[in-house]
Structures are given as C-alpha cells and as structure tokens.
Scaffold this active site. Structure first.
Site, PDB file in Angstrom:
ATOM      1  N   TYR A   1      -2.773 -10.333   4.684  1.00 39.57           N
ATOM      2  CA  TYR A   1      -2.688  -8.949   5.148  1.00 39.57           C
ATOM      3  C   TYR A   1      -4.084  -8.482   5.515  1.00 39.57           C
ATOM      4  O   TYR A   1      -4.956  -8.366   4.660  1.00 39.57           O
ATOM      5  CB  TYR A   1      -2.069  -8.076   4.050  1.00 39.57           C
ATOM      6  CG  TYR A   1      -1.912  -6.607   4.393  1.00 39.57           C
ATOM      7  CD1 TYR A   1      -1.905  -6.149   5.713  1.00 39.57           C
ATOM      8  CD2 TYR A   1      -1.740  -5.664   3.395  1.00 39.57           C
ATOM      9  CE1 TYR A   1      -1.752  -4.808   6.019  1.00 39.57           C
ATOM     10  CE2 TYR A   1      -1.577  -4.310   3.676  1.00 39.57           C
ATOM     11  CZ  TYR A   1      -1.588  -3.898   4.988  1.00 39.57           C
ATOM     12  OH  TYR A   1      -1.438  -2.564   5.287  1.00 39.57           O
TER      13      TYR A   1
ATOM     14  N   ILE B   1       5.963  -5.552   9.532  1.00 39.73           N
ATOM     15  CA  ILE B   1       6.171  -4.938   8.217  1.00 39.73           C
ATOM     16  C   ILE B   1       5.829  -3.477   8.410  1.00 39.73           C
ATOM     17  O   ILE B   1       4.680  -3.113   8.626  1.00 39.73           O
ATOM     18  CB  ILE B   1       5.323  -5.601   7.123  1.00 39.73           C
ATOM     19  CG1 ILE B   1       5.804  -7.032   6.886  1.00 39.73           C
ATOM     20  CG2 ILE B   1       5.415  -4.791   5.820  1.00 39.73           C
ATOM     21  CD1 ILE B   1       4.986  -7.804   5.867  1.00 39.73           C
TER      22      ILE B   1
ATOM     23  N   ARG C   1      -8.513   0.074   5.699  1.00 40.25           N
ATOM     24  CA  ARG C   1      -8.427   0.316   4.258  1.00 40.25           C
ATOM     25  C   ARG C   1      -9.418  -0.543   3.454  1.00 40.25           C
ATOM     26  O   ARG C   1      -9.904  -0.113   2.419  1.00 40.25           O
ATOM     27  CB  ARG C   1      -7.006   0.047   3.750  1.00 40.25           C
ATOM     28  CG  ARG C   1      -5.995   1.094   4.179  1.00 40.25           C
ATOM     29  CD  ARG C   1      -4.651   0.890   3.497  1.00 40.25           C
ATOM     30  NE  ARG C   1      -3.670   1.892   3.881  1.00 40.25           N
ATOM     31  CZ  ARG C   1      -3.536   3.087   3.312  1.00 40.25           C
ATOM     32  NH1 ARG C   1      -4.349   3.440   2.328  1.00 40.25           N
ATOM     33  NH2 ARG C   1      -2.601   3.917   3.713  1.00 40.25           N
TER      34      ARG C   1
ATOM     35  N   LYS D   1       0.150 -10.454   8.231  1.00 41.59           N
ATOM     36  CA  LYS D   1       0.444  -9.081   8.620  1.00 41.59           C
ATOM     37  C   LYS D   1      -0.861  -8.537   9.187  1.00 41.59           C
ATOM     38  O   LYS D   1      -1.817  -8.306   8.457  1.00 41.59           O
ATOM     39  CB  LYS D   1       0.907  -8.248   7.415  1.00 41.59           C
ATOM     40  CG  LYS D   1       1.160  -6.777   7.761  1.00 41.59           C
ATOM     41  CD  LYS D   1       1.495  -5.966   6.521  1.00 41.59           C
ATOM     42  CE  LYS D   1       1.669  -4.487   6.881  1.00 41.59           C
ATOM     43  NZ  LYS D   1       1.897  -3.643   5.679  1.00 41.59           N
TER      44      LYS D   1
ATOM     45  N   THR E   1       0.824  -1.208   0.000  1.00 42.21           N
ATOM     46  CA  THR E   1       0.000   0.000   0.000  1.00 42.21           C
ATOM     47  C   THR E   1       0.856   1.255   0.000  1.00 42.21           C
ATOM     48  O   THR E   1       0.576   2.232  -0.707  1.00 42.21           O
ATOM     49  CB  THR E   1      -0.907   0.013   1.247  1.00 42.21           C
ATOM     50  OG1 THR E   1      -1.648  -1.205   1.302  1.00 42.21           O
ATOM     51  CG2 THR E   1      -1.871   1.180   1.213  1.00 42.21           C
TER      52      THR E   1
ATOM     53  N   TYR F   1     -13.545  -3.141  -0.646  1.00 39.13           N
ATOM     54  CA  TYR F   1     -14.685  -2.513  -1.305  1.00 39.13           C
ATOM     55  C   TYR F   1     -15.886  -3.442  -1.476  1.00 39.13           C
ATOM     56  O   TYR F   1     -16.998  -3.100  -1.102  1.00 39.13           O
ATOM     57  CB  TYR F   1     -14.290  -1.901  -2.664  1.00 39.13           C
ATOM     58  CG  TYR F   1     -15.400  -1.072  -3.281  1.00 39.13           C
ATOM     59  CD1 TYR F   1     -15.750   0.159  -2.735  1.00 39.13           C
ATOM     60  CD2 TYR F   1     -16.120  -1.527  -4.378  1.00 39.13           C
ATOM     61  CE1 TYR F   1     -16.784   0.907  -3.268  1.00 39.13           C
ATOM     62  CE2 TYR F   1     -17.155  -0.783  -4.928  1.00 39.13           C
ATOM     63  CZ  TYR F   1     -17.483   0.434  -4.366  1.00 39.13           C
ATOM     64  OH  TYR F   1     -18.505   1.162  -4.892  1.00 39.13           O
TER      65      TYR F   1
END
Length: 292
Positions: free
Chosen positions: A136, A206, A141, A164, A47, A110
């Site tokens: 992840y 990370i 987000r 993550k 990202t 989304y």
C-alpha cells in the site's frame, strides 16, 4: 491465487457510538450494505477504519465481528502495517488470520525510510507472512513515495501479489502497469482515478466511497474491466461531486456522513478526527437526496 482482489474492494469504516465505543450493530449494517451492494471483497483495519485509534482488544473484537457477519460470503483482507518492522512481524504472528485471504501493508510512515529500506521492510514481511501480501503506497499519509522501481523489484517476491497504489500520480501507475510481472495486481487507492487506472490495464480498486455507493461503484469498475467504458464513465461522472465531498474535509469524516445519510450507521469519529462541517453535511445531504 489472488484473483479475488480484482474488482471493487472497500476499506471499511468503523462505526462508533456517541460514547466513542465501537457500534457493533453499525458494523453489521455496514458489512451487509456492502455485501448486498455487490462489492467483490472487504478490507478490514485499513486507514478508513481509524485503526490507529483502536486498541489491540478493540481490533480483535472488531475483526471477530466482521468475520462472523461476513460468514465467508466475501474474501477478506486485513490491514497490518506501520513503521516498526519487528512489531508488524509480531502482529502478523499473533493475529488469527484463518478467515483472511491477504494482508494489506502500508509503506512505513513518519520515519521515512529510503527506497532500499522500504524494500528490506517488505522483503522480511514477504518472507514471514503466511498470507499473500498487498503493498500500500500512500505518500500523502506516509510522507514517503515508494517508487515504481521499488514496487517492481518487490513484485518479484513470491508472497507479494500486488499493490494498492494511491500516489495520485497517474504516470507512476502507468510505469508499474507497463513493466509488472504477469500476475502482479495493480489496484487503485484513489477513487477518482480508479476507472482510468482500470481502463489502462489495472485490476480494480480498494475504495472509500465504494461502501457508500457499493452498487454504483462496483458496477462502474466491472464495466471498466469488461471494456464497456462508455457506461463506466457515465457512472463516474455522476459520482464525481460526491467523490469531492467525501474527501473535502478528510477521510473518514466524509464517508461516515454519507453512511449516516444513507441510514447505514452513525457518523461519530474519534479525536483527533471530527465530523464534517454543517456546510459540507448539507452538500452531501442534497447530493444523496437528488440522486436516490
């Protein structure tokens, strides 16, 4: 097989020139800064790389350049994710992965799948990926949280080696740590919570801020992993102000301004992201000046 993911990985930003094109000299400078700073591995096309604004051709050129500059010095992880499962499988198939050690794949955003949809999405990636897969989870987000239960179910699959975890919910991190399989890695995706997660039994981070302060941040995580918590928290408390500044106006605007102040690369971004405000830029400048 995934022990290289322990410690500090950094989600590399993508330096841009004034005209918006990729600054390949800046990319080289950033990779060298991280390698010389002692981080354990590099994450490409995450990202923080503004990967959603990069064309296929730009991604290919950027990956090739990072691979060449790194020159096998550090392990590499590549971000391949999205909300179209079929397209992700095709991207995995069409990407030259020989230089990479693992794939980082985000929970679909989304379209907000159910937990079973998330499981089936990652199961087919597991079945078709030639590399180990790191999940992840970043609901801020994606709009969807992958629960600890779904993560632990996915942890039983052969290619899925870790997660993550960036929920900001420390209880969820603890639930995964409590019941994870022996070799399943729990990697923090929250810079401020990375050390507490490591002390609780996690395997590292990370990081975004780690590329701005690679020596300090990776040293902090190594202290945490070795049980030297007093020394680790001393570093964390010193970094706390800049951790706030790095995310105050969004990522990667903050870290790019930090990198500019460090003389690593410029701070240009691609719309819809914009550079930090003058007031935040001054706070970042003052912090770096006072902590050099």
């Amino acid at each position: 097989m995934s022990a290289f993911l322990k410690g500090t990985g950094v989600a590399l930003a993508t330096p841009f020139k004034n005209d918006g094109s990729i600054d390949f000299d800046g990319v080289e400078s950033l990779v060298e800064f991280c390698v010389n700073g002692g981080v354990e591995y590099l994450v490409v096309l995450g990202t923080t790389a503004e990967s959603v604004t990069l064309s296929k051709e730009e991604k290919k050129s950027l990956v090739e350049h990072i691979v060449a500059v790194n020159d096998k010095r550090l392990p590499l992880v590549i971000g391949i994710g999205g909300n179209n499962t079929a397209a992700i499988l095709q991207e995995i198939e069409n990407t030259e992965l020989s230089a990479f050690d693992a794939i980082l794949s985000v929970v679909p955003m989304y379209n907000r799948p159910s937990q079973e949809g998330i499981y089936q999405h990652f199961k087919i990636i597991n079945d078709q990926s030639p590399l180990p897969v790191l999940l992840y989870n970043v609901p801020s987000r994606t709009g969807t949280n992958m629960t600890a239960e779904t993560t632990l179910k996915l942890a039983q699959l052969d290619k899925i080696v870790g997660i993550k975890e960036a929920t900001g919910d420390f209880t969820q991190v603890l639930k995964i740590l409590k019941d994870r399989p022996k070799d399943f890695l729990v990697i923090s995706g929250d810079d401020a919570l990375a050390l507490p997660a490591v002390v609780a039994g996690g395997d590292g981070v990370i990081s975004v801020i780690g590329q701005g302060f690679p020596e300090e941040f990776s040293k902090m995580i190594r202290f945490g992993l070795s049980g030297e918590t007093k020394q680790a928290f001393e570093i964390l408390y010193k970094l706390l102000p800049i951790l706030d500044y790095a995310f105050e106006e969004g990522n990667p605007a903050g870290i790019k301004n930090i990198l500019k102040n460090k003389g690593v690369c410029g701070d240009h971004l691609r719309l819809p992201l914009i550079s930090v405000s003058t007031s935040l830029a001054n706070k970042i400048k003052d912090y770096i000046k006072n902590n050099e």
